[in-house]
Scaffold this motif. Structure first.
Motif, PDB file in Angstrom:
ATOM      1  N   ASP A   1      -8.780  30.208  72.941  1.00 17.39           N
ATOM      2  CA  ASP A   1      -7.767  29.183  73.203  1.00 17.39           C
ATOM      3  C   ASP A   1      -6.643  29.735  74.079  1.00 17.39           C
ATOM      4  N   VAL A   2      -6.398  29.083  75.240  1.00 16.61           N
ATOM      5  CA  VAL A   2      -5.270  29.473  76.081  1.00 16.61           C
ATOM      6  C   VAL A   2      -3.993  28.828  75.541  1.00 16.61           C
ATOM      7  N   PRO A   3      -2.828  29.441  75.798  1.00 15.65           N
ATOM      8  CA  PRO A   3      -1.592  28.976  75.162  1.00 15.65           C
ATOM      9  C   PRO A   3      -1.252  27.511  75.392  1.00 15.65           C
ATOM     10  N   ASP A   4      -1.386  27.015  76.630  1.00 17.17           N
ATOM     11  CA  ASP A   4      -1.002  25.624  76.894  1.00 17.17           C
ATOM     12  C   ASP A   4      -2.189  24.672  76.971  1.00 17.17           C
TER      13      ASP A   4
ATOM     14  N   GLY B   1      -4.616  40.964  85.025  1.00 12.87           N
ATOM     15  CA  GLY B   1      -3.465  41.854  84.966  1.00 12.87           C
ATOM     16  C   GLY B   1      -2.500  41.550  83.851  1.00 12.87           C
ATOM     17  N   ALA B   2      -2.588  40.341  83.251  1.00 10.27           N
ATOM     18  CA  ALA B   2      -1.678  39.980  82.169  1.00 10.27           C
ATOM     19  C   ALA B   2      -1.996  40.793  80.918  1.00 10.27           C
ATOM     20  N   LYS B   3      -0.949  41.102  80.160  1.00 10.33           N
ATOM     21  CA  LYS B   3      -1.155  41.726  78.862  1.00 10.33           C
ATOM     22  C   LYS B   3      -1.190  40.617  77.813  1.00 10.33           C
ATOM     23  N   VAL B   4      -2.237  40.568  77.025  1.00  9.23           N
ATOM     24  CA  VAL B   4      -2.409  39.472  76.079  1.00  9.23           C
ATOM     25  C   VAL B   4      -2.716  40.010  74.683  1.00  9.23           C
ATOM     26  N   ARG B   5      -2.544  39.125  73.723  1.00 14.38           N
ATOM     27  CA  ARG B   5      -2.926  39.409  72.344  1.00 14.38           C
ATOM     28  C   ARG B   5      -4.014  38.426  71.942  1.00 14.38           C
ATOM     29  N   LEU B   6      -5.108  38.940  71.403  1.00 12.37           N
ATOM     30  CA  LEU B   6      -6.181  38.102  70.865  1.00 12.37           C
ATOM     31  C   LEU B   6      -6.113  38.143  69.343  1.00 12.37           C
ATOM     32  N   THR B   7      -6.251  36.984  68.712  1.00 12.78           N
ATOM     33  CA  THR B   7      -6.282  36.909  67.255  1.00 12.78           C
ATOM     34  C   THR B   7      -7.525  36.140  66.828  1.00 12.78           C
ATOM     35  N   GLY B   8      -8.362  36.754  66.009  1.00 11.34           N
ATOM     36  CA  GLY B   8      -9.587  36.098  65.562  1.00 11.34           C
ATOM     37  C   GLY B   8     -10.545  37.110  64.951  1.00 11.34           C
ATOM     38  N   LYS B   9     -11.783  36.706  64.825  1.00 11.99           N
ATOM     39  CA  LYS B   9     -12.803  37.572  64.224  1.00 11.99           C
ATOM     40  C   LYS B   9     -13.639  38.246  65.310  1.00 11.99           C
TER      41      LYS B   9
ATOM     42  N   GLY C   1     -11.190  32.734  69.619  1.00 14.25           N
ATOM     43  CA  GLY C   1      -9.938  33.324  69.177  1.00 14.25           C
ATOM     44  C   GLY C   1      -8.744  32.636  69.807  1.00 14.25           C
ATOM     45  N   LYS C   2      -7.562  33.112  69.464  1.00 21.77           N
ATOM     46  CA  LYS C   2      -6.322  32.552  69.997  1.00 21.77           C
ATOM     47  C   LYS C   2      -5.684  33.580  70.917  1.00 21.77           C
ATOM     48  N   ILE C   3      -5.231  33.118  72.113  1.00 20.98           N
ATOM     49  CA  ILE C   3      -4.631  33.996  73.100  1.00 20.98           C
ATOM     50  C   ILE C   3      -3.119  33.810  73.101  1.00 20.98           C
ATOM     51  N   THR C   4      -2.390  34.918  73.088  1.00 21.58           N
ATOM     52  CA  THR C   4      -0.940  34.911  73.289  1.00 21.58           C
ATOM     53  C   THR C   4      -0.632  35.817  74.472  1.00 21.58           C
ATOM     54  N   ILE C   5       0.115  35.315  75.459  1.00 15.98           N
ATOM     55  CA  ILE C   5       0.473  36.129  76.624  1.00 15.98           C
ATOM     56  C   ILE C   5       1.724  36.939  76.295  1.00 15.98           C
ATOM     57  N   LEU C   6       1.613  38.278  76.426  1.00 18.07           N
ATOM     58  CA  LEU C   6       2.736  39.168  76.142  1.00 18.07           C
ATOM     59  C   LEU C   6       3.482  39.549  77.415  1.00 18.07           C
TER      60      LEU C   6
END
Length: 275
Positions: A235-238, A246-254, A268-273
């Motif tokens: 899932d992308v944030p928007d 090149g973006a630093k991201v956080r993935l949350t999931g299994k 999973g869920k993506i958060t852009i850091l």
């Protein structure tokens, strides 16, 4: 004498007004205080109580995809969860499962079922798992002329609840996540939730978006790295914009071991850091 009678009548009237009951009575056995201005809506739990085999027979007698006008009530043991509890309440707020009252010899599918009191499922831990004994009500239907189902109902009572456990959350680097994923059986998925941070690589990158998810990209612990860990349909944030290279991201999931050789996270869920 007449004056005394009038005074007595006035006092009785005052007592009756002072003792006027609220028109809305809390449910028996509860201590809920209900404001006089709000009605209490108690879902109808009536239904024709029958066995699972009788329900299956009724379904088979129906034309394809025609539901009964009557409401039926079945009691049994949940034998299989069709809806993954992990998807509640994200993707779904009602659930699907199989129910049997004869040890699994025969079972009926229960679809689009709400929780107790006809409420939506708002927590994963409220989803009854296989082994739970419960009563459910709804309409019967012969789905596509070949599948007996009880649908569009809700759980009336839960006698025995097998409840999901909240998985552990593990923070891992891309390299650690790869090792943990490939240690799983071929096609296996972790029971724990992982949080992985890394940089989006140019190799193996896709910007395709479908249903709010990006098709795939790879992460590494360094910016100019390689294909270490794959994000697949996450899932992308928007919901519309792909995360850039090149973006630093956080993935949350299994974690998942895809085909025995690919460490990935699916859905999973993506958060852009850092962008």
């Amino acid at each position: 004498m007449k004056k005394s009678i009038l005074i007595l009548a006035a006092m009785v009237a005052m007592v009756m007004v002072g003792c006027k009951e609220s028109p809305y009575i809390p449910n028996p056995g509860t201590t809920d205080q209900v404001p006089d201005s709000m009605p209490v809506i108690i879902p109808d739990t009536n239904g024709i109580e029958i066995s699972v085999d009788s329900a299956i027979a009724i379904c088979k007698s129906l034309p394809a995809d025609v539901a009964t006008s009557e409401i039926y009530k079945l009691t049994g043991v949940l034998t299989a969860n069709i809806t993954n509890p992990d998807d509640v309440p994200g993707k779904y707020k009602n659930i699907n499962f199989k129910l049997s009252d004869n040890g699994g010899k025969t079972s009926i599918s229960c679809y689009y079922i709400n929780n107790l009191n006809n409420k939506k499922f708002m927590k994963m831990t409220d989803v009854p798992l296989a082994g739970s004994k419960l009563t459910v009500r709804g309409q019967l239907i012969n789905y596509k002329g070949s599948t007996p189902e009880l649908k569009d109902g809700f759980i009336v009572r839960i006698d025995t609840m097998v409840r999901p456990t909240i998985p552990d959350t593990i923070h891992a680097t891309c390299a650690e996540a790869k090792t943990a994923a490939l240690a799983l059986p071929n096609g296996g998925t972790s029971t724990d939730i992982y949080i992985i941070e890394g940089y989006v690589q140019s190799a193996g990158y896709s910007s395709e978006i479908s249903r709010g998810q990006q098709k795939w990209f790879w992460l590494d612990d360094v910016k100019e790295g390689s294909k270490v860990f794959e994000a697949y349909w996450c899932d992308v944030p928007d919901g519309v914009t792909p995360v850039p290279v090149g973006a630093k991201v956080r993935l949350t999931g299994k974690l998942m071991n895809y085909n025995g050789n690919t460490a990935e996270m699916k859905n999973g869920k993506i958060t852009i850091l850092e962008n």
